[in-house]
Enzyme design. Structure first.
Site, PDB file in Angstrom:
ATOM      1  N   ILE A  13       0.834  -1.207   0.000  1.00 21.09           N
ATOM      2  CA  ILE A  13       0.000   0.000   0.000  1.00 21.09           C
ATOM      3  C   ILE A  13       0.867   1.255   0.000  1.00 21.09           C
ATOM      4  O   ILE A  13       0.589   2.214  -0.739  1.00 21.09           O
ATOM      5  CB  ILE A  13      -0.994  -0.025   1.186  1.00 21.09           C
ATOM      6  CG1 ILE A  13      -1.906  -1.255   1.079  1.00 21.09           C
ATOM      7  CG2 ILE A  13      -1.815   1.259   1.216  1.00 21.09           C
ATOM      8  CD1 ILE A  13      -2.875  -1.459   2.226  1.00 21.09           C
ATOM      9  N   ASP A  32      11.347   2.358   5.002  1.00 15.41           N
ATOM     10  CA  ASP A  32      10.953   0.952   5.143  1.00 15.41           C
ATOM     11  C   ASP A  32      12.114   0.184   5.761  1.00 15.41           C
ATOM     12  O   ASP A  32      13.276   0.538   5.568  1.00 15.41           O
ATOM     13  CB  ASP A  32      10.630   0.346   3.765  1.00 15.41           C
ATOM     14  CG  ASP A  32       9.658  -0.812   3.862  1.00 15.41           C
ATOM     15  OD1 ASP A  32       8.517  -0.681   3.375  1.00 15.41           O
ATOM     16  OD2 ASP A  32      10.022  -1.864   4.439  1.00 15.41           O
ATOM     17  N   GLY A  37       8.436  -5.378   3.428  1.00 14.88           N
ATOM     18  CA  GLY A  37       8.577  -4.617   2.182  1.00 14.88           C
ATOM     19  C   GLY A  37       9.638  -5.240   1.291  1.00 14.88           C
ATOM     20  O   GLY A  37      10.488  -6.007   1.759  1.00 14.88           O
ATOM     21  N   SER A 119      -9.994  -2.840   9.304  1.00 17.79           N
ATOM     22  CA  SER A 119     -11.368  -3.309   9.521  1.00 17.79           C
ATOM     23  C   SER A 119     -11.427  -4.364  10.605  1.00 17.79           C
ATOM     24  O   SER A 119     -12.499  -4.638  11.152  1.00 17.79           O
ATOM     25  CB  SER A 119     -11.903  -3.905   8.228  1.00 17.79           C
ATOM     26  OG  SER A 119     -11.067  -4.974   7.815  1.00 17.79           O
ATOM     27  N   TYR A 142      -3.314  -8.878  16.149  1.00 15.09           N
ATOM     28  CA  TYR A 142      -3.149  -7.899  15.065  1.00 15.09           C
ATOM     29  C   TYR A 142      -4.214  -6.806  15.166  1.00 15.09           C
ATOM     30  O   TYR A 142      -3.918  -5.612  15.106  1.00 15.09           O
ATOM     31  CB  TYR A 142      -3.238  -8.608  13.709  1.00 15.09           C
ATOM     32  CG  TYR A 142      -3.315  -7.661  12.537  1.00 15.09           C
ATOM     33  CD1 TYR A 142      -2.200  -6.934  12.137  1.00 15.09           C
ATOM     34  CD2 TYR A 142      -4.507  -7.482  11.836  1.00 15.09           C
ATOM     35  CE1 TYR A 142      -2.270  -6.057  11.073  1.00 15.09           C
ATOM     36  CE2 TYR A 142      -4.584  -6.611  10.763  1.00 15.09           C
ATOM     37  CZ  TYR A 142      -3.464  -5.901  10.382  1.00 15.09           C
ATOM     38  OH  TYR A 142      -3.549  -5.031   9.325  1.00 15.09           O
TER      39      TYR A 142
HETATM   40  C1  UD1 Z   1      -7.377  -9.074   8.032  1.00 10.98           C
HETATM   41  C2  UD1 Z   1      -8.069  -7.766   8.304  1.00 10.98           C
HETATM   42  C3  UD1 Z   1      -7.568  -6.658   7.473  1.00 10.98           C
HETATM   43  C4  UD1 Z   1      -6.093  -6.629   7.491  1.00 10.98           C
HETATM   44  C5  UD1 Z   1      -5.572  -7.958   7.005  1.00 10.98           C
HETATM   45  C6  UD1 Z   1      -4.067  -7.990   6.991  1.00 10.98           C
HETATM   46  C7  UD1 Z   1     -10.351  -8.412   8.885  1.00 10.98           C
HETATM   47  C8  UD1 Z   1     -11.755  -8.337   8.432  1.00 10.98           C
HETATM   48  N1  UD1 Z   1      -9.479  -7.879   8.043  1.00 10.98           N
HETATM   49  O1  UD1 Z   1      -7.834  -9.601   6.867  1.00 10.98           O
HETATM   50  O2  UD1 Z   1      -8.039  -5.432   7.946  1.00 10.98           O
HETATM   51  O3  UD1 Z   1      -5.605  -5.579   6.738  1.00 10.98           O
HETATM   52  O4  UD1 Z   1      -5.997  -8.927   7.917  1.00 10.98           O
HETATM   53  O5  UD1 Z   1      -3.634  -9.253   6.625  1.00 10.98           O
HETATM   54  O6  UD1 Z   1     -10.033  -8.876   9.945  1.00 10.98           O
HETATM   55  N2  UD1 Z   1      -7.770 -17.496   3.394  1.00 10.98           N
HETATM   56  C9  UD1 Z   1      -7.933 -18.689   2.719  1.00 10.98           C
HETATM   57  N3  UD1 Z   1      -6.866 -19.218   2.038  1.00 10.98           N
HETATM   58  C10 UD1 Z   1      -5.650 -18.601   2.004  1.00 10.98           C
HETATM   59  C11 UD1 Z   1      -5.493 -17.369   2.705  1.00 10.98           C
HETATM   60  C12 UD1 Z   1      -6.582 -16.847   3.385  1.00 10.98           C
HETATM   61  O7  UD1 Z   1      -9.019 -19.279   2.728  1.00 10.98           O
HETATM   62  O8  UD1 Z   1      -4.734 -19.121   1.359  1.00 10.98           O
HETATM   63  C13 UD1 Z   1      -8.941 -16.917   4.073  1.00 10.98           C
HETATM   64  C14 UD1 Z   1      -8.716 -16.505   5.507  1.00 10.98           C
HETATM   65  O9  UD1 Z   1      -8.868 -17.584   6.388  1.00 10.98           O
HETATM   66  C15 UD1 Z   1      -9.778 -15.426   5.652  1.00 10.98           C
HETATM   67  C16 UD1 Z   1      -9.857 -14.794   4.264  1.00 10.98           C
HETATM   68  O10 UD1 Z   1      -9.282 -15.734   3.382  1.00 10.98           O
HETATM   69  O11 UD1 Z   1     -11.027 -16.007   5.960  1.00 10.98           O
HETATM   70  C17 UD1 Z   1      -9.100 -13.508   4.152  1.00 10.98           C
HETATM   71  O12 UD1 Z   1      -7.824 -13.682   4.726  1.00 10.98           O
HETATM   72  P1  UD1 Z   1      -6.666 -12.594   4.620  1.00 10.98           P
HETATM   73  O13 UD1 Z   1      -6.470 -12.192   3.200  1.00 10.98           O
HETATM   74  O14 UD1 Z   1      -5.503 -13.078   5.380  1.00 10.98           O
HETATM   75  O15 UD1 Z   1      -7.271 -11.293   5.327  1.00 10.98           O
HETATM   76  P2  UD1 Z   1      -8.171 -11.105   6.667  1.00 10.98           P
HETATM   77  O16 UD1 Z   1      -7.637 -11.985   7.741  1.00 10.98           O
HETATM   78  O17 UD1 Z   1      -9.584 -11.109   6.323  1.00 10.98           O
END
Ligand code: UD1
Length: 314
Positions: A13, A32, A37, A119, A142
Site C-alpha cells: 500500500i 521501510d 517490504g 477493519s 493484530y
Molecule cells: C485481516 C483484516 C484486514 C487486514 C488484514 C491484513 C479483517 C476483516 N481484516 O484480513 O483489515 O488488513 O488482515 O492481513 O479482519 N484465506 C484462505 N486461504 C488462504 C489465505 C486466506 O481461505 O490461502 C482466508 C482466511 O482464512 C480469511 C480470508 O481468506 O477467511 C481472508 O484472509 P486474509 O487475506 O488473510 O485477510 P483477513 O484476515 O480477512
C-alpha cells in the site's frame, strides 16, 4: 525537502501511495525496514527520497519526519495469523512504531498523519455493514495492535493538536501485494497459485465474506484524507472500502474464470482469529471526504491477475 512521508514505502500500500504522489509531481520521502517490504517495489520510484530504517527506533522516526508536512503511515506487520503465531513483533511494528512516529511528528511540527487502520477493529460482531459508531471488538493480536495505534491517533489530535485521520482498510488487494509469504493476503495467494496451476486452499467452508477493496480505491481515499479540511476530519476514523462483499467461494470462481483455472480449491479448517463476515458502510468517508470507489471489484480483479501474470513473482 519532502512534503510527504510514506512509511512502509516498499510495501504494497505504501508503494502505491508513493507512486501516485510522484505521478502528481509531489515531493516524497519513503521509509521501510524491508521486513515485509520488498526492494523491487521501489523500482520506478526513483524520484522518492528513500531511507532504510526501522520505526521502532525513535531516532529513525526523528530523522524521517524532519521537514515533512503530511505522513501516510502504512508501515505495519499486516497479518492476523502472523500475530497469532507471535504477538510481540506485531505489537512492536504496529503500536510502538506508531507511537514513536506520532511523537516525533508532533515535535517536528508535522501537520497531519493519515493512518492505515484496519477493519479488523470491528471483530466478529454479527452486525453488517460495519459502521464507525460501533464499539471496537478486536479478536486477534493484530486487530488489537492496529486498534491501539488508532486510539493514539485520536489522543494525539486531542492533546497535541496534530491532525490525524484514520482510514480503516477492508481487505485491500491489487498489484504489488506480496503473494509469496505464508501470511500473504488471500487474493495474492490465490492469484499466484492459480496462475501456476496449483490448487488454492480455502480455510473454513469458503462462505466467509469480505469487502475486498482494490488498491486504487484506498490510494484515492488516502489522498482525499490528506487534503480534507482539518475541522471536518482531524481525530476522525472512517472506513475505506467498497460497501460490497463477496464470499471466498465466489472470489475463487471469479478468479478461476479470469485465469481459466480448471481445478477446485481444497478446504482446510478455519484459521484462528479469523472473522466470518466483513462489509463496510462507507457513508462517513463519502460525507467527510467525498470518497467513493473509483475502480469496481471485477475491474480490479482483472488488473490484479494481469499484474501477477506479468511479474516474475508468480
Ligand atoms: C485481516 C483484516 C484486514 C487486514 C488484514 C491484513 C479483517 C476483516 N481484516 O484480513 O483489515 O488488513 O488482515 O492481513 O479482519 N484465506 C484462505 N486461504 C488462504 C489465505 C486466506 O481461505 O490461502 C482466508 C482466511 O482464512 C480469511 C480470508 O481468506 O477467511 C481472508 O484472509 P486474509 O487475506 O488473510 O485477510 P483477513 O484476515 O480477512
Amino acid at each position: 525537502m519532502a512534503k510527504y512521508l510514506v512509511t512502509g514505502a516498499a510495501g504494497f500500500i505504501g508503494r502505491s501511495i508513493a507512486a501516485e504522489l510522484i505521478r502528481r509531481g509531489e515531493s516524497v520521502r519513503g521509509v521501510d525496514n524491508f521486513i515485509t517490504g520488498k526492494r523491487e517495489n521501489l523500482i520506478g520510484l526513483d524520484k522518492m527520497e528513500f531511507i532504510e530504517g526501522d520505526l521502532t527506533d525513535p531516532a529513525v522516526c526523528g530523522h524521517v519526519v524532519r521537514g515533512v508536512e503530511i505522513i501516510f503511515h502504512e508501515a505495519a506487520l499486516a497479518s492476523v495469523p502472523r500475530s497469532v503465531a507471535d504477538p510481540l513483533p506485531t505489537n512492536a511494528a504496529c503500536v510502538d512504531a506508531s507511537l514513536y512516529l506520532l511523537n516525533a511528528a508532533r515535535k517536528a511540527g508535522v501537520r497531519r498523519v493519515v493512518y492505515a487502520g484496519s477493519s479488523s477493529a470491528y471483530g466478529d460482531t454479527p452486525t453488517l455493514p460495519k459502521h464507525e459508531q460501533m464499539l471496537p471488538n478486536p479478536i486477534s493480536p493484530y486487530a488489537a495492535a492496529k486498534m491501539a495505534a488508532e486510539l493514539y491517533m485520536g489522543a494525539f489530535a486531542r492533546v497535541y493538536g496534530i491532525e490525524t485521520v484514520t482510514l480503516r482498510y477492508f481487505n485491500v488487494f491489487g498489484p504489488y501485494q506480496d503473494p509469496t509469504s505464508q501470511y500473504s493476503g488471500v487474493m495474492a495467494v490465490f492469484c499466484r497459485k492459480m496462475l501456476a496451476g496449483e490448487q488454492p486452499t480455502i480455510y473454513g467452508d469458503g462462505e466467509q465474506s469480505r469487502d475486498f477493496t482494490f488498491i486504487d480505491n484506498v490510494v484515492h481515499a488516502n489522498l482525499l484524507a490528506a487534503a480534507a479540511p482539518a475541522e471536518k476530519v482531524s481525530g476522525r476514523v472512517m472506513n475505506a472500502a467498497t460497501g460490497n462483499r463477496v464470499t471466498l467461494n465466489e472470489t475463487f470462481r471469479e478468479l478461476a474464470q479470469i485465469i481459466e483455472y480448471k481445478g477446485e480449491p481444497s478446504y482446510a479448517p478455519p484459521r484462528a482469529g479469523d472473522i466470518r463476515d466483513s462489509l463496510a458502510d462507507i457513508s462517513l468517508a463519502r460525507q467527510l471526504l467525498g470518497y467513493q470507489p473509483i475502480v469496481s471489484f471485477p475491474v480490479g480483479l482483472r488488473r490484479t491477475v494481469e499484474w501477477y501474470r506479468n511479474t516474475s513473482n508468480t
